[in-house]
Scaffold this motif. Structure first.
Motif, short mmCIF file in Angstrom:
data_model
loop_
_atom_site.label_atom_id
_atom_site.label_comp_id
_atom_site.label_asym_id
_atom_site.label_seq_id
_atom_site.Cartn_x
_atom_site.Cartn_y
_atom_site.Cartn_z
N LEU A 1 0.79 -1.06 -0.07
CA LEU A 1 -0.04 0.10 -0.20
C LEU A 1 1.06 1.15 0.05
O LEU A 1 0.62 2.33 -0.87
CB LEU A 1 -0.66 0.17 1.27
N SER A 2 2.02 1.30 0.95
CA SER A 2 2.65 2.60 0.83
C SER A 2 3.45 2.49 -0.41
O SER A 2 3.77 3.59 -0.92
CB SER A 2 3.90 2.34 1.94
N LEU A 3 3.99 1.42 -1.00
CA LEU A 3 4.69 1.51 -2.15
C LEU A 3 3.79 1.98 -3.36
O LEU A 3 4.02 2.77 -4.24
CB LEU A 3 5.23 0.06 -2.49
N GLY A 4 2.50 1.67 -3.36
CA GLY A 4 1.47 1.93 -4.20
C GLY A 4 1.38 3.61 -4.09
O GLY A 4 1.20 4.41 -5.13
N ALA A 5 1.18 4.10 -2.97
CA ALA A 5 1.01 5.68 -2.70
C ALA A 5 2.37 6.11 -3.28
O ALA A 5 2.16 7.39 -3.77
CB ALA A 5 0.83 5.74 -1.06
N LEU A 6 3.57 5.70 -2.96
CA LEU A 6 4.58 6.22 -3.43
C LEU A 6 4.82 6.48 -5.04
O LEU A 6 4.96 7.55 -5.30
CB LEU A 6 6.03 5.55 -3.05
N VAL A 7 4.29 5.47 -5.82
CA VAL A 7 4.52 5.40 -7.14
C VAL A 7 3.11 6.40 -7.60
O VAL A 7 3.84 7.13 -8.65
CB VAL A 7 3.82 3.75 -7.68
N LEU A 8 2.26 6.47 -6.93
CA LEU A 8 1.08 7.51 -7.50
C LEU A 8 1.47 8.77 -6.99
O LEU A 8 1.46 9.76 -8.16
CB LEU A 8 -0.16 7.03 -6.55
N ALA A 9 2.37 9.08 -5.94
CA ALA A 9 2.77 10.52 -5.94
C ALA A 9 3.92 10.75 -6.62
O ALA A 9 3.90 11.90 -7.26
CB ALA A 9 3.44 10.49 -4.33
N ILE A 10 4.61 9.94 -7.31
CA ILE A 10 5.69 10.16 -8.06
C ILE A 10 5.18 10.39 -9.47
O ILE A 10 5.54 11.13 -10.24
CB ILE A 10 6.94 8.87 -8.28
N ALA A 11 4.15 9.69 -9.86
CA ALA A 11 3.51 9.71 -11.29
C ALA A 11 2.69 10.86 -11.42
O ALA A 11 3.03 11.76 -12.26
CB ALA A 11 2.79 8.57 -11.43
N MET A 12 2.16 11.39 -10.37
CA MET A 12 1.45 12.73 -10.35
C MET A 12 2.51 14.03 -10.38
O MET A 12 2.34 14.79 -11.18
CB MET A 12 0.44 12.73 -9.01
#
Length: 296
Positions: free
Chosen positions: A28-39
Motif C-alpha cells: 500500500l505504501s509502495l503504491g502511494a509512493l508510485v502514485l505520488a511520483i507519477a502525479m
C-alpha cells in the motif's frame, strides 16, 4: 515483505489483525509512493511543455522534444495555477511568489528523490515484519515516509527562498533560463566539488545503509518513527542538495535533467563504491570550467 509464516498460530485477536495489516502496509505504501511520483512527474511535464511552447530558451536542452507533446486544454483552476507557477516572481507579493516557488521545488523533490526512498521503506517493512512475528506493535510505514517528505519540504522552502533572492539579483527572466557564464559555472563547480567532500560520503553511507539507524532506534511510537523519517530525509538532503542546485544551470523546469538526476540519485544510493560519485563530480567541474572559459 517476507512471504514466510503467513499462517501464524501464536498471534491471535488484535495482534493477528496488526500482522495482517503490516503485511499489506508495504504494497500500500509502495503504491502511494508510485502514485505520488507519477502525479509529480505529470505536473512537471505539463509545466515543461508550456515552458517550451512559450519560451524554448527557458526550457533548456530538450525543448524541441517537449514542443512535440500536445498542449491540451486543462481545467480552469489548474490552468490558473499553472500560469502562476510559470511566472511566480511576478505573481504579486513576495509571499505568494515564495509559496509558488516552494510548491515547484517540492514537486521536483517528489519526482526526483522519492523514488530513491524505496530501500528505506523496504528495510523498515522487513524489520516491522520481524517485530510483528514477535508480537510487537508496529507503526505504519507511511509515518516514516511522512517524516522523510517533511525534511524535503523544509528543503523546498530553502530552495524557494534562494530562488526568490536570485530572481532579485539576476536580470530579466534568467531565473528559469539555464544559467550560463560565471553564474552557471559557480553552481556547477559547487555541485562538482561537493561530490568529493567528506560530508557527501557520510550522508551517502547513511542513505545506502538505513538498516543500522532503523534497527538501532526502532520504536513503536509514531512520533519516534516520524523523527526517524526526518533524520533519513536529512541524510538524503545532505547527499543530494548540491545536485538539486544543478537545476539552476540547466533550467529549473527542464524535465529531461530532472529525470537524469533522479536516475543518477537512485544509482548512486544503491551502489557500493565512490567511483560513480567521483566521476560525476569530475564531469561537473569540467563543465563548470568550460562555461567559464566560454564566458570570457
Amino acid at each position: 515483505m517476507s512471504s514466510e509464516h503467513q499462517d501464524l498460530t501464536a498471534l491471535t485477536g488484535s495482534r493477528r489483525a496488526v500482522y495482517q495489516t503490516v503485511r499489506l502496509a508495504y504494497p500500500l505504501s509502495l503504491g502511494a509512493l508510485v502514485l505520488a511520483i507519477a502525479m509529480s512527474w505529470l505536473c512537471l511535464v505539463v509545466m515543461g511543455v508550456r515552458t517550451a511552447v512559450v519560451d524554448p530558451r527557458a526550457a533548456g536542452p530538450g525543448s524541441v522534444w517537449l514542443q512535440q507533446f500536445p498542449d491540451t486544454a486543462l481545467p480552469a483552476s489548474f490552468e490558473a495555477l499553472l500560469a502562476l507557477c510559470l511566472a511566480p516572481v511576478g505573481a504579486g507579493s513576495n509571499l505568494s511568489a515564495f509559496i509558488l516557488l516552494a510548491f515547484m521545488w517540492f514537486l521536483m523533490a517528489l519526482a526526483m528523490m522519492l523514488p530513491s526512498s524505496g530501500p528505506l521503506l523496504r528495510t523498515y517493512c522487513e524489520i516491522a515484519d520481524t517485530a510483528v512475528r514477535k508480537g510487537e506493535r508496529v507503526v505504519h510505514p507511511a509515518v516514516l515516509v511522512a517524516g522523510y517528505l517533511s525534511a524535503w519540504f523544509s528543503a523546498s522552502l530553502g530552495f524557494a527562498g534562494a530562488s526568490l533572492v536570485f530572481s532579485r539579483m539576476l536580470p530579466g527572466d534568467m531565473l528559469f533560463s539555464p544559467w550560463t557564464g560565471p553564474a552557471g559555472a559557480a553552481v556547477l563547480a559547487i555541485a562538482g566539488l561537493y561530490q568529493f567532500s567528506g560530508l557527501k560520503e557520510a550522508c551517502l553511507v547513511k542513505c545506502r545503509n538505513p538498516f543500522a539507524t532503523l534497527f538501532g532506534r526502532w520504536s513503536t511510537r509514531p512520533i519516534s518513527v516520524y523523527r526517524l523519517g526526518i533524520e533519513q530525509g536529512a541524510w538524503c538532503l545532505g547527499c543530494c542538495w548540491a545536485l538539486m542546485f544543478v537545476m539552476f544551470a540547466v533550467g529549473i523546469m527542464n524535465v529531461f535533467w530532472m529525470a537524469l538526476l533522479g536516475v543518477f540519485t537512485m544509482v548512486e544510493k544503491t551502489g557500493h563504491s565512490r567511483v560513480f560519485t567521483r566521476i560525476s563530480g569530475a564531469l561537473l567541474l569540467v563543465w563548470a570550467f568550460a562555461l567559464l572559459v566560454i564566458s570570457f
